[in-house]
Enzyme design. Structure first.
Site, short mmCIF file in Angstrom:
data_model
loop_
_atom_site.label_atom_id
_atom_site.label_comp_id
_atom_site.label_asym_id
_atom_site.label_seq_id
_atom_site.Cartn_x
_atom_site.Cartn_y
_atom_site.Cartn_z
N CYS A 62 0.83 -1.21 0.00
CA CYS A 62 0.00 0.00 0.00
C CYS A 62 0.86 1.25 0.00
O CYS A 62 1.30 1.72 1.05
CB CYS A 62 -0.89 0.02 1.23
SG CYS A 62 -1.91 -1.44 1.43
N GLY A 113 -11.50 -11.76 -36.39
CA GLY A 113 -12.65 -11.55 -35.48
C GLY A 113 -12.58 -12.45 -34.25
O GLY A 113 -13.02 -12.07 -33.16
N GLY A 146 10.27 -5.50 -8.25
CA GLY A 146 8.87 -5.53 -8.66
C GLY A 146 8.73 -5.21 -10.14
O GLY A 146 7.90 -5.80 -10.85
N ARG A 147 9.57 -4.31 -10.60
CA ARG A 147 9.52 -3.93 -12.04
C ARG A 147 9.96 -5.09 -12.92
O ARG A 147 9.39 -5.32 -13.99
CB ARG A 147 10.41 -2.70 -12.27
CG ARG A 147 9.75 -1.48 -11.70
CD ARG A 147 10.57 -0.23 -11.68
NE ARG A 147 9.77 0.77 -10.98
CZ ARG A 147 10.23 1.81 -10.32
NH1 ARG A 147 11.52 2.03 -10.27
NH2 ARG A 147 9.41 2.63 -9.72
N GLU A 204 3.70 -0.08 -10.83
CA GLU A 204 5.10 -0.26 -10.41
C GLU A 204 5.93 0.90 -10.98
O GLU A 204 7.10 0.73 -11.33
CB GLU A 204 5.68 -1.60 -10.89
CG GLU A 204 4.87 -2.80 -10.49
CD GLU A 204 5.20 -3.38 -9.13
OE1 GLU A 204 6.25 -3.05 -8.56
OE2 GLU A 204 4.39 -4.18 -8.63
C1 FAD Z 1 -5.03 -2.20 -11.42
C2 FAD Z 1 -4.09 -1.40 -10.57
C3 FAD Z 1 -3.49 -1.98 -9.47
C4 FAD Z 1 -2.64 -1.25 -8.65
N1 FAD Z 1 -2.10 -1.84 -7.53
C5 FAD Z 1 -1.41 -1.07 -6.64
C6 FAD Z 1 -0.98 -1.63 -5.40
O1 FAD Z 1 -1.20 -2.82 -5.10
N2 FAD Z 1 -0.34 -0.83 -4.52
C7 FAD Z 1 -0.08 0.48 -4.78
O2 FAD Z 1 0.51 1.15 -3.93
N3 FAD Z 1 -0.48 1.05 -5.96
C8 FAD Z 1 -1.13 0.29 -6.89
N4 FAD Z 1 -1.56 0.85 -8.09
C9 FAD Z 1 -1.34 2.27 -8.31
C10 FAD Z 1 -0.30 2.57 -9.39
O3 FAD Z 1 0.98 2.27 -8.91
C11 FAD Z 1 -0.48 4.05 -9.80
O4 FAD Z 1 -1.69 4.14 -10.52
C12 FAD Z 1 0.67 4.55 -10.61
O5 FAD Z 1 1.84 4.68 -9.82
C13 FAD Z 1 0.38 5.93 -11.25
O6 FAD Z 1 -0.11 6.83 -10.31
P1 FAD Z 1 -1.46 7.66 -10.63
O7 FAD Z 1 -2.46 6.70 -11.08
O8 FAD Z 1 -1.74 8.51 -9.45
O9 FAD Z 1 -1.07 8.57 -11.87
P2 FAD Z 1 -0.33 10.01 -11.82
O10 FAD Z 1 0.90 9.91 -10.99
O11 FAD Z 1 -1.32 11.03 -11.47
O12 FAD Z 1 0.09 10.16 -13.34
C14 FAD Z 1 -0.80 10.61 -14.37
C15 FAD Z 1 0.00 10.70 -15.67
O13 FAD Z 1 1.06 11.68 -15.52
C16 FAD Z 1 2.31 11.07 -15.79
N5 FAD Z 1 3.34 11.68 -14.94
C17 FAD Z 1 3.26 11.90 -13.58
N6 FAD Z 1 4.41 12.46 -13.14
C18 FAD Z 1 5.21 12.61 -14.22
C19 FAD Z 1 6.53 13.13 -14.42
N7 FAD Z 1 7.28 13.57 -13.40
N8 FAD Z 1 7.04 13.14 -15.68
C20 FAD Z 1 6.32 12.62 -16.72
N9 FAD Z 1 5.10 12.13 -16.58
C21 FAD Z 1 4.54 12.09 -15.37
C22 FAD Z 1 2.10 9.60 -15.51
O14 FAD Z 1 3.07 8.80 -16.17
C23 FAD Z 1 0.70 9.40 -16.01
O15 FAD Z 1 0.72 9.20 -17.41
C24 FAD Z 1 -2.36 0.11 -8.95
C25 FAD Z 1 -2.94 0.70 -10.08
C26 FAD Z 1 -3.79 -0.03 -10.89
C27 FAD Z 1 -4.41 0.63 -12.10
#
Ligand code: FAD
Length: 381
Positions: free
Chosen positions: A123, A339, A240-241, A362
């Site tokens: 989390c 299809g 993780g990555r 990740e």
């Molecule tokens: C199905 C699913 C499962 C997940 N599971 C987990 C989990 O178990 N634990 C957990 O902690 N999180 C989890 N996540 C969260 C995930 O890690 C985040 O969604 C991800 O890190 C992106 O954060 P955000 O969604 O807030 O996007 P934002 O950070 O708001 O980004 C929005 C856009 O802006 C871009 N962006 C942001 N900052 C920059 C920058 N400095 N330079 C260039 N581009 C940028 C991003 O690449 C993206 O395209 C999960 C997400 C999903 C969809």
């Protein structure tokens, strides 16, 4: 330089592949429809040592290298990337706990984590902070007995399903140095969950918000030292990555194998469609892309195993490259099925949906480029 897998590595891959084909693949669509993975699967996976792949042997883990682990995730993803990716999160948390938790805490919690009686969630993300994870706001206020947590974690894989949550919380100042890691067990008073998120893919994994409302945890559930939580969280992410990239690779490889078979059987204009040179070139391009992805991924894993100074950069580059290659390949495979690729029965459209999120979590693939560029510029100064 030796690019061949050892006998032991081949055996690890084969064991994971066989397990996946028998115990996961036949049920993957059913679990997707049900929106959950039966809890009974995890102890079976735990028995194989896959619940603690790179947890040290002293703690009771399999003590495998990161490279070995990529083989397990690649092989399991050939059955279902959603299930494999969920396992990768548990492993990431298990490794964090093995590396940073006190001996007392490890003695208390690790046996059930190794056997996967305890399934873990990670989390970090919050509604207001994803990529900028160090801006997290969930508060951990110190009390005589431990900490009181207040706040919300978003997008948590296994939210409301897992048995314990490894949480990054703010115990001090703003920024990364004010973050600590705490271990919160399911059933703790003040811990609750949001509704299940409806998602494009990874549907067999429940995803939900994790909420803390005056949630009290004992001081003994602080992982490692106060204020080090952000470092711990980031350390988990390099590996993780690699795991997420492996999940893309395995699923895309599976799609390509299925596509080759399909194209040898499907006839158009009097011949099987694998006889059209334009389509053969597309198959060749996919093969080239996946072989390149595999070598690049395994090199990054090797660097992480050997503590190479550029390991983080390589993990970031591999994550971006392999997840994008994987998505491109499964999309092409869908196209080559015509299809039928669009129909759930053929198994390809699920992979297109499942792999899409690997470019987002990740660390998004934009953030992977931020990391790569940061290293690149630093190396140049
Ligand atoms: C199905 C699913 C499962 C997940 N599971 C987990 C989990 O178990 N634990 C957990 O902690 N999180 C989890 N996540 C969260 C995930 O890690 C985040 O969604 C991800 O890190 C992106 O954060 P955000 O969604 O807030 O996007 P934002 O950070 O708001 O980004 C929005 C856009 O802006 C871009 N962006 C942001 N900052 C920059 C920058 N400095 N330079 C260039 N581009 C940028 C991003 O690449 C993206 O395209 C999960 C997400 C999903 C969809």
């Amino acid at each position: 330089m030796d690019f061949a897998l050892t006998e032991e590595q081949t055996a690890i891959f084969d064991m994971a592949f066989a397990f996946g084909q028998e115990h996961i693949a036949p049920f993957a669509r059913q679990w997707e429809a049900e929106g959950t993975i039966p809890k009974s699967l995890w102890p079976q996976i735990g028995e194989l040592g896959f619940g603690a792949l790179y947890v040290s042997e002293e703690t009771g883990g399999a003590g495998l290298s990161r490279l070995d682990a990529t083989l397990v995730f690649e092989a399991l993803s050939m059955a279902c990337p959603s299930v494999a990716a969920f396992l990768s999160i548990h492993n990431m948390c298990a490794k964090m706990l093995d590396s940073f938790a006190s001996d007392e805490m490890k003695a208390r919690i690790m046996p059930d984590i190794l056997s996967m009686k305890t399934v873990l969630s990670y989390c970090l993300t919050e509604p207001g902070s994803g990529s900028d994870a160090a801006a997290l706001k969930t508060r951990a206020a110190k009390t005589n007995e431990g900490y009181t947590l207040n706040g919300t974690k978003a997008f948590i894989s296994g939210g409301g399903y897992s048995d314990a949550y490894v949480c990054m919380v703010r115990s001090g100042e703003d920024g990364p140095k004010g973050v600590s890691t705490v271990y919160v067990e399911d059933g703790t008073a003040g811990l609750s969950f949001g509704g299940l998120e409806e998602k494009m893919g990874w549907k067999s994994q429940p995803t939900a918000q994790v909420q803390f409302d005056d949630c009290k945890i004992p001081a003994a559930n602080l992982v490692g030292e106060e204020g080090k939580g952000f470092t711990y969280a980031m350390k988990g992410l390099d590996g993780g990555r690699l795991n997420i990239a492996s999940c893309s690779l395995g699923a895309a490889q599976q799609a390509l194998t299925m596509t080759l078979q399909y194209m040898s059987e499907r006839k158009a204009f009097g011949k099987s469609i694998d006889q059209f040179q334009g389509l053969q070139f597309r198959l060749a391009d996919m093969e080239i892309e996946l072989q390149a992805a595999r070598v690049f991924l395994r090199q990054a894993a090797w660097k992480l195993d050997h503590g190479a100074p550029d390991a983080s950069k390589h993990c970031a580059m591999a994550k971006k490259f392999v997840t994008e290659a994987g998505s491109k390949v499964v999309d092409q495979c869908l196209q080559l099925h015509g299809g039928y690729g669009y129909l759930a029965d053929y198994g390809i459209e699920k992979l297109v949906r499942d792999l899409r999120v690997h470019q987002i979590l990740e660390g998004t693939n934009e953030i992977m480029r931020v990391i790569t560029a940061r290293h690149l510029l630093a190396e140049n100064h």
